[in-house]
Design a protein around this motif. Structure first.
Motif, PDB file in Angstrom:
ATOM      1  N   ARG A 276       0.776  -1.324  -0.029  1.00 33.90           N
ATOM      2  CA  ARG A 276      -0.016   0.034  -0.017  1.00 33.90           C
ATOM      3  C   ARG A 276       0.897   1.112  -0.016  1.00 33.90           C
ATOM      4  O   ARG A 276       0.624   2.258  -0.777  1.00 33.90           O
ATOM      5  CB  ARG A 276      -1.006   0.031   1.313  1.00 33.90           C
ATOM      6  N   ILE A 277       2.131   1.215   0.787  1.00 33.96           N
ATOM      7  CA  ILE A 277       2.898   2.307   0.810  1.00 33.96           C
ATOM      8  C   ILE A 277       3.537   2.524  -0.660  1.00 33.96           C
ATOM      9  O   ILE A 277       3.604   3.835  -1.018  1.00 33.96           O
ATOM     10  CB  ILE A 277       3.868   2.144   1.842  1.00 33.96           C
ATOM     11  N   ARG A 278       3.801   1.450  -1.125  1.00 32.92           N
ATOM     12  CA  ARG A 278       4.265   1.477  -2.340  1.00 32.92           C
ATOM     13  C   ARG A 278       3.345   2.241  -3.259  1.00 32.92           C
ATOM     14  O   ARG A 278       4.046   3.180  -4.223  1.00 32.92           O
ATOM     15  CB  ARG A 278       4.977   0.079  -2.958  1.00 32.92           C
ATOM     16  N   GLU A 279       2.043   1.719  -3.404  1.00 28.10           N
ATOM     17  CA  GLU A 279       1.379   2.310  -4.384  1.00 28.10           C
ATOM     18  C   GLU A 279       1.239   4.039  -4.163  1.00 28.10           C
ATOM     19  O   GLU A 279       1.089   4.605  -5.053  1.00 28.10           O
ATOM     20  CB  GLU A 279       0.025   1.553  -4.394  1.00 28.10           C
ATOM     21  N   HIS A 280       0.999   4.177  -2.749  1.00 29.12           N
ATOM     22  CA  HIS A 280       0.615   5.436  -2.556  1.00 29.12           C
ATOM     23  C   HIS A 280       2.233   6.371  -2.998  1.00 29.12           C
ATOM     24  O   HIS A 280       1.892   7.633  -3.595  1.00 29.12           O
ATOM     25  CB  HIS A 280       0.390   5.804  -0.981  1.00 29.12           C
ATOM     26  N   PHE A 281       3.109   6.121  -2.825  1.00 25.41           N
ATOM     27  CA  PHE A 281       4.399   6.511  -3.001  1.00 25.41           C
ATOM     28  C   PHE A 281       4.425   6.651  -4.531  1.00 25.41           C
ATOM     29  O   PHE A 281       5.110   7.859  -4.975  1.00 25.41           O
ATOM     30  CB  PHE A 281       5.646   5.845  -2.550  1.00 25.41           C
TER      31      PHE A 281
ATOM     32  N   ASP B  71       4.557  10.261  -9.372  1.00 27.29           N
ATOM     33  CA  ASP B  71       3.850  10.772 -10.526  1.00 27.29           C
ATOM     34  C   ASP B  71       3.481  12.138 -10.622  1.00 27.29           C
ATOM     35  O   ASP B  71       3.708  12.617 -11.579  1.00 27.29           O
ATOM     36  CB  ASP B  71       2.971   9.776 -10.983  1.00 27.29           C
ATOM     37  N   ARG B  72       2.778  12.458  -9.522  1.00 26.77           N
ATOM     38  CA  ARG B  72       2.385  13.949  -9.591  1.00 26.77           C
ATOM     39  C   ARG B  72       3.676  14.737  -9.340  1.00 26.77           C
ATOM     40  O   ARG B  72       3.668  15.939 -10.029  1.00 26.77           O
ATOM     41  CB  ARG B  72       1.658  14.370  -8.177  1.00 26.77           C
ATOM     42  N   LEU B  73       4.743  14.470  -8.399  1.00 25.44           N
ATOM     43  CA  LEU B  73       5.880  15.285  -8.727  1.00 25.44           C
ATOM     44  C   LEU B  73       6.512  15.588 -10.009  1.00 25.44           C
ATOM     45  O   LEU B  73       6.886  16.683 -10.361  1.00 25.44           O
ATOM     46  CB  LEU B  73       6.947  14.803  -7.486  1.00 25.44           C
ATOM     47  N   PHE B  74       6.746  14.256 -10.815  1.00 25.33           N
ATOM     48  CA  PHE B  74       7.214  14.796 -12.125  1.00 25.33           C
ATOM     49  C   PHE B  74       6.177  15.080 -13.280  1.00 25.33           C
ATOM     50  O   PHE B  74       6.767  15.258 -14.399  1.00 25.33           O
ATOM     51  CB  PHE B  74       7.820  12.986 -12.503  1.00 25.33           C
ATOM     52  N   CYS B  75       5.012  15.379 -12.810  1.00 28.37           N
ATOM     53  CA  CYS B  75       4.283  16.014 -14.071  1.00 28.37           C
ATOM     54  C   CYS B  75       4.949  17.497 -14.041  1.00 28.37           C
ATOM     55  O   CYS B  75       4.594  18.069 -15.051  1.00 28.37           O
ATOM     56  CB  CYS B  75       2.868  16.118 -13.290  1.00 28.37           C
TER      57      CYS B  75
ATOM     58  N   GLY C 135      13.501   1.999  -6.778  1.00 24.32           N
ATOM     59  CA  GLY C 135      12.799   0.611  -6.786  1.00 24.32           C
ATOM     60  C   GLY C 135      11.487   0.796  -6.629  1.00 24.32           C
ATOM     61  O   GLY C 135      10.572   0.241  -7.233  1.00 24.32           O
ATOM     62  N   LEU C 136      10.833   1.502  -5.497  1.00 24.22           N
ATOM     63  CA  LEU C 136       9.556   1.578  -5.102  1.00 24.22           C
ATOM     64  C   LEU C 136       8.867   2.401  -6.315  1.00 24.22           C
ATOM     65  O   LEU C 136       7.617   2.181  -6.517  1.00 24.22           O
ATOM     66  CB  LEU C 136       9.472   2.506  -3.841  1.00 24.22           C
ATOM     67  N   SER C 137       9.473   3.088  -6.825  1.00 19.39           N
ATOM     68  CA  SER C 137       8.692   4.317  -7.810  1.00 19.39           C
ATOM     69  C   SER C 137       8.878   3.379  -9.462  1.00 19.39           C
ATOM     70  O   SER C 137       7.983   3.876 -10.361  1.00 19.39           O
ATOM     71  CB  SER C 137       9.084   5.418  -8.210  1.00 19.39           C
ATOM     72  N   GLY C 138       9.925   2.708  -9.610  1.00 16.70           N
ATOM     73  CA  GLY C 138       9.885   1.899 -10.786  1.00 16.70           C
ATOM     74  C   GLY C 138      10.626   3.133 -11.825  1.00 16.70           C
ATOM     75  O   GLY C 138      10.791   2.711 -13.086  1.00 16.70           O
ATOM     76  N   CYS C 139      11.036   4.243 -11.232  1.00 13.28           N
ATOM     77  CA  CYS C 139      11.831   5.292 -12.166  1.00 13.28           C
ATOM     78  C   CYS C 139      13.147   4.978 -12.391  1.00 13.28           C
ATOM     79  O   CYS C 139      13.924   4.517 -11.416  1.00 13.28           O
ATOM     80  CB  CYS C 139      11.507   6.635 -11.213  1.00 13.28           C
ATOM     81  N   PRO C 140      13.707   5.605 -13.447  1.00 12.45           N
ATOM     82  CA  PRO C 140      15.148   5.477 -13.610  1.00 12.45           C
ATOM     83  C   PRO C 140      15.898   6.301 -12.660  1.00 12.45           C
ATOM     84  O   PRO C 140      15.672   7.477 -12.276  1.00 12.45           O
ATOM     85  CB  PRO C 140      15.179   5.936 -15.144  1.00 12.45           C
ATOM     86  N   GLN C 141      17.383   5.902 -12.664  1.00  9.49           N
ATOM     87  CA  GLN C 141      18.107   6.632 -11.893  1.00  9.49           C
ATOM     88  C   GLN C 141      19.472   6.603 -12.664  1.00  9.49           C
ATOM     89  O   GLN C 141      20.018   5.651 -12.985  1.00  9.49           O
ATOM     90  CB  GLN C 141      18.197   6.126 -10.506  1.00  9.49           C
ATOM     91  N   LEU C 142      20.268   7.725 -12.807  1.00  9.47           N
ATOM     92  CA  LEU C 142      21.680   7.709 -13.390  1.00  9.47           C
ATOM     93  C   LEU C 142      22.442   8.159 -12.367  1.00  9.47           C
ATOM     94  O   LEU C 142      22.443   9.144 -11.662  1.00  9.47           O
ATOM     95  CB  LEU C 142      21.653   8.524 -14.623  1.00  9.47           C
ATOM     96  N   THR C 143      23.675   7.440 -12.083  1.00 11.24           N
ATOM     97  CA  THR C 143      24.594   7.605 -10.892  1.00 11.24           C
ATOM     98  C   THR C 143      26.108   7.990 -11.634  1.00 11.24           C
ATOM     99  O   THR C 143      26.160   7.526 -12.958  1.00 11.24           O
ATOM    100  CB  THR C 143      24.791   6.232 -10.176  1.00 11.24           C
ATOM    101  N   PHE C 144      26.500   8.894 -11.062  1.00 13.19           N
ATOM    102  CA  PHE C 144      27.920   9.548 -11.591  1.00 13.19           C
ATOM    103  C   PHE C 144      28.706  10.229 -10.675  1.00 13.19           C
ATOM    104  O   PHE C 144      28.313  10.492  -9.652  1.00 13.19           O
ATOM    105  CB  PHE C 144      27.607  10.444 -12.646  1.00 13.19           C
ATOM    106  N   PRO C 145      30.053  10.108 -10.857  1.00 13.32           N
ATOM    107  CA  PRO C 145      31.104  11.038 -10.197  1.00 13.32           C
ATOM    108  C   PRO C 145      30.851  12.494 -10.363  1.00 13.32           C
ATOM    109  O   PRO C 145      30.888  12.640 -11.401  1.00 13.32           O
ATOM    110  CB  PRO C 145      32.359  10.281 -10.440  1.00 13.32           C
ATOM    111  N   LEU C 146      30.759  13.153  -9.274  1.00 15.70           N
ATOM    112  CA  LEU C 146      30.590  14.466  -9.450  1.00 15.70           C
ATOM    113  C   LEU C 146      31.567  15.355  -8.734  1.00 15.70           C
ATOM    114  O   LEU C 146      31.939  15.057  -7.696  1.00 15.70           O
ATOM    115  CB  LEU C 146      29.172  14.935  -8.908  1.00 15.70           C
ATOM    116  N   ALA C 147      32.506  16.270  -9.546  1.00 15.61           N
ATOM    117  CA  ALA C 147      33.429  16.865  -9.032  1.00 15.61           C
ATOM    118  C   ALA C 147      32.865  18.012  -7.937  1.00 15.61           C
ATOM    119  O   ALA C 147      31.868  18.558  -8.427  1.00 15.61           O
ATOM    120  CB  ALA C 147      34.239  17.727 -10.034  1.00 15.61           C
TER     121      ALA C 147
END
Length: 386
Positions: free
Chosen positions: A291-296, A301-305, A344-356
């Protein structure tokens, strides 16, 4: 190959063909030993599974896509047992050695693929990411890591851990190589740009203040609109992490129950204990976690709108030494899950990188809407990383 880093499984070499030309031509491919490759067994980091595997007669579709794009296979890589850890260790096959600091863990579970790329033994590290198994070792080894939108890449011929979280993913040494990979696996090039990058206060509060300040300053200097928010969800990070772990444990038990029932002693004690935690979960606990995953997910989704990208540190704490206590490993895993669970909970992509930043290089990440993988790459390139 001189594999002094224990990155690869010690399998006899078999011929794996690849296209003579293509967008990945000249790049060496290391494949996590969860994917089937013709001519090789698939052990998933477990000796009993290795004994029962036999030699595979077909190659996982995603691996074949890379071969058809010109990548050259150089071996199957070590992994945490059953891909069920973030540390990088393996009781049966040993822990790969972190090339940048041999005293530290390499991170897992895609440990061998990360080490192979970091040590210069491969250009592409193919792995999987359930709870951070691409992003965490990428961060520890100074690599670019991509956890794609859940379900966007073919997962045939891949041994599952927790299917609702499992994602095939990649590690490279540069953004340019990662962009080429995105194109090769069917993520079309785009110049989409977000309206702003979102800095979330309760996320950056999880790391040291000077590191957070340096990262935020770097984002602000990149000619990208930056705005702030107090939190990413109505749930706090502990609640989200708890829900994630509950679902993970339940699905991991379901994926590995037959192996456990046949011979539990063939599984390392710490992995077996986590599997049993999933077996003993109450139905109500799992229902509430879902239930928490579905709500999150709806909140995200609303945030990324608003067409934003969320900036966040990849790790919540520094990696422990490879000879640290089990309690230290558990604390590290628990701390990092609070940030790693968001994708993981959202199913959204994530890009990780070294940042100076002012204090040197730290690992940063960008989290975007589902199918916005290329937008993350656009923002990453504007930050002049690679």
């Amino acid at each position: 190959m001189d594999d002094r880093w224990n990155a690869f499984m010690p399998y006899p070499e078999a011929n794996v063909g690849h296209a003579a030309a293509g967008p990945l031509s000249g790049l060496r491919l290391a494949v996590k030993d969860l994917f089937d490759v013709t001519g090789y067994p698939t052990a998933a980091g477990n000796a009993m599974l290795l004994a029962a595997s036999g030699i595979k007669t077909s190659t996982a579709p995603l691996v074949q896509t890379l071969l058809d794009a010109g990548a050259r296979f150089v071996g199957k890589t070590n992994t945490d047992e059953l891909a069920y850890s973030l540390i990088g260790g393996n009781l049966h096959f040993g822990m790969p050695i972190n090339p940048s600091d041999p005293d530290l863990i390499p991170g897992g579970s895609s440990s061998g693929s990360a080490v192979a790329v970091a040590a210069g033994l491969a250009d592409i590290g193919l792995g999987t990411d359930t709870s951070g198994s691409i992003r965490l070792p990428a961060a520890i080894n100074g690599l670019v890591g991509w956890r794609p939108t859940h379900g966007s890449l073919d997962n045939g011929g891949l041994r599952p851990l927790a299917p609702s979280f499992d994602v095939p993913g990649f590690m490279t040494r540069s953004l340019e190589q990662m962009a080429a990979l995105m194109s090769a696996v069917g993520i079309p090039a785009a110049d989409d740009r977000p309206s702003s990058v979102l800095i979330v206060e309760n996320i950056f509060d999880t790391i040291e203040e000077d590191v957070a300040d340096g990262m935020i300053a770097r984002f602000r200097s990149a000619a990208i609109s930056v705005r702030e928010a107090g939190s990413i969800s109505s749930f706090n990070l502990d609640e989200l992490a708890s829900a994630f772990v509950t679902i993970l444990q339940k699905e991991a038990w379901e994926s590995n129950r037959s192996l456990f029932d046949r011979r539990p002693q063939a599984i390392a004690p710490d992995i077996a204990a986590r599997l049993l935690s999933g077996a003993n979960l109450d139905v109500g606990e799992v229902r509430e976690a879902r239930r928490i995953r579905e709500h999150f997910s709806r909140e995200i989704d609303r945030l990324f709108c608003d067409d934003v990208v969320v900036a966040l540190p990849t790790l919540a704490m520094s990696p422990p030494k490879r000879d640290a206590t089990p309690e230290s490993f558990a604390a590290f895993r628990s701390g990092c899950i609070k940030l790693l669970c968001l994708s993981g909970l959202s199913g959204c992509p994530q890009l990780t990188f070294p940042l100076a930043s002012a204090g040197g290089k730290v690992s940063s990440s960008l989290l975007g809407a589902r199918s916005a993988d290329r937008m993350l790459m656009t923002v990453g390139k504007r930050l002049h990383i690679g």
